[in-house]
Design an enzyme around this catalytic site. Structure first.
Site, short mmCIF file in Angstrom:
data_model
loop_
_atom_site.label_atom_id
_atom_site.label_comp_id
_atom_site.label_asym_id
_atom_site.label_seq_id
_atom_site.Cartn_x
_atom_site.Cartn_y
_atom_site.Cartn_z
N HIS A 95 -13.95 37.09 96.19
CA HIS A 95 -15.26 37.08 95.53
C HIS A 95 -15.61 35.65 95.12
CE1 HIS A 95 -18.75 38.42 93.38
NE2 HIS A 95 -18.35 37.78 92.29
N SER A 96 -16.84 35.24 95.44
CA SER A 96 -17.37 33.93 95.09
C SER A 96 -16.47 32.84 95.69
CB SER A 96 -17.51 33.81 93.56
OG SER A 96 -18.29 32.70 93.19
N MET A 97 -15.92 31.93 94.88
CA MET A 97 -15.00 30.94 95.41
C MET A 97 -13.89 31.60 96.22
SD MET A 97 -12.39 28.33 93.42
CE MET A 97 -11.13 29.60 93.20
#
Length: 267
Positions: A95-97
């Site tokens: 998730h995300s990074m």
């Protein structure tokens, strides 16, 4: 079989061991996140999927260790720690990074001969879509403001100065890793990619999410949910279904193929 080397690694958390599961799911947290973020995922998918959550250095029980502020280095380290666990087909969820990190880990695994069942890229633009971001260079107030804007950090933590001071070094390091990442062209992935995003995510446009399809020679799926950067908190059940459907479908197709083909893909 549960690998004891992985279970003793400071990098890996296995909250609900599932030794008889047919597949592994490796979960990589967002900037400032930690392995327990994926405890509900592990609980929901066990025992059909054996979930491993990655714990980055510099936070919680690893607070005394040096933070890693380079995604390439972090991908090398995570890949090294995962090798003992690769006794079964593996999928990656970030998730995300963590989505960008999962992509780089997938590249390394494929270069070593292990093609993941799938890469689930959540809440992140495609690696080749760069934005000039400099939040990691702001003061602590700037970091906290961005955490509040994204609504991914517990309000109790954001309101407690002592707790904030404990987590901000890791947050700043992760932001630096994400914001200084630069995609290096190379072979496209051989595994399917599933991009998941919120329709109001300030960090990901639809075009940036769709661009994940450019990074694989296999199937590409885009799933859009109502919500912002942490849309998955409100749509956990749907996200779990997406993961299980892709993992079970992909695993079934591999089981139906000649044994030598399976070995080539997961040797």
């Amino acid at each position: 079989m549960t690998d004891t080397n992985v279970d003793t690694s400071p990098w890996i958390r296995r909250f609900h061991p599932a030794p008889d599961a047919g597949a592994l799911l490796v979960c990589l947290p967002h900037a400032g996140g930690s392995a327990p973020f994926f405890f509900p995922v592990s609980r929901a998918l066990s025992p059909s999927v054996d979930v491993l959550a990655v714990q980055y250095p510099g936070r919680q029980d690893r607070r005394g260790e040096r933070c890693v502020d380079d995604l390439g280095e972090l991908a090398d380290l995570v890949t090294r720690e995962l090798r003992p666990a690769l006794d079964r087909p593996v999928a990656l969820f970030g998730h995300s990074m963590g989505a960008t990190l999962a992509f780089e880990v997938a590249r390394r695994l494929e270069a070593e001969g292990t093609v993941p069942l799938a890469l689930f890229a959540s809440g992140r633009r495609a690696p080749s879509r760069h934005r000039e971001e400099r939040v990691h260079l702001t003061d602590d107030a700037g970091l906290v403001a961005d955490l509040k804007r994204l609504s991914g950090t517990d309000a109790q933590v954001l309101g407690d100065d002592e707790m904030l001071q404990a987590i901000l070094p890791a947050v700043r390091s992760d932001y630096k890793a994400a914001e200084t990442y630069r995609y290096r062209p190379g072979p496209r992935l051989s595994c399917p990619v599933v991009a998941l995003t919120g329709d109001a995510d300030p960090h990901v446009t639809m075009a940036e999410a769709e661009a994940w399809g450019e990074h694989t020679d296999a199937a590409f799926t885009l799933r859009v949910f109502p919500g912002g950067h942490f849309y998955l908190s409100s749509h956990a059940a749907a996200v779990m279904r997406e993961i299980t459907d892709h993992i079970s479908g992909r695993a079934a197709r591999l089981d139906a193929r000649p044994r030598q083909d399976v070995r080539r893909e997961h040797q």
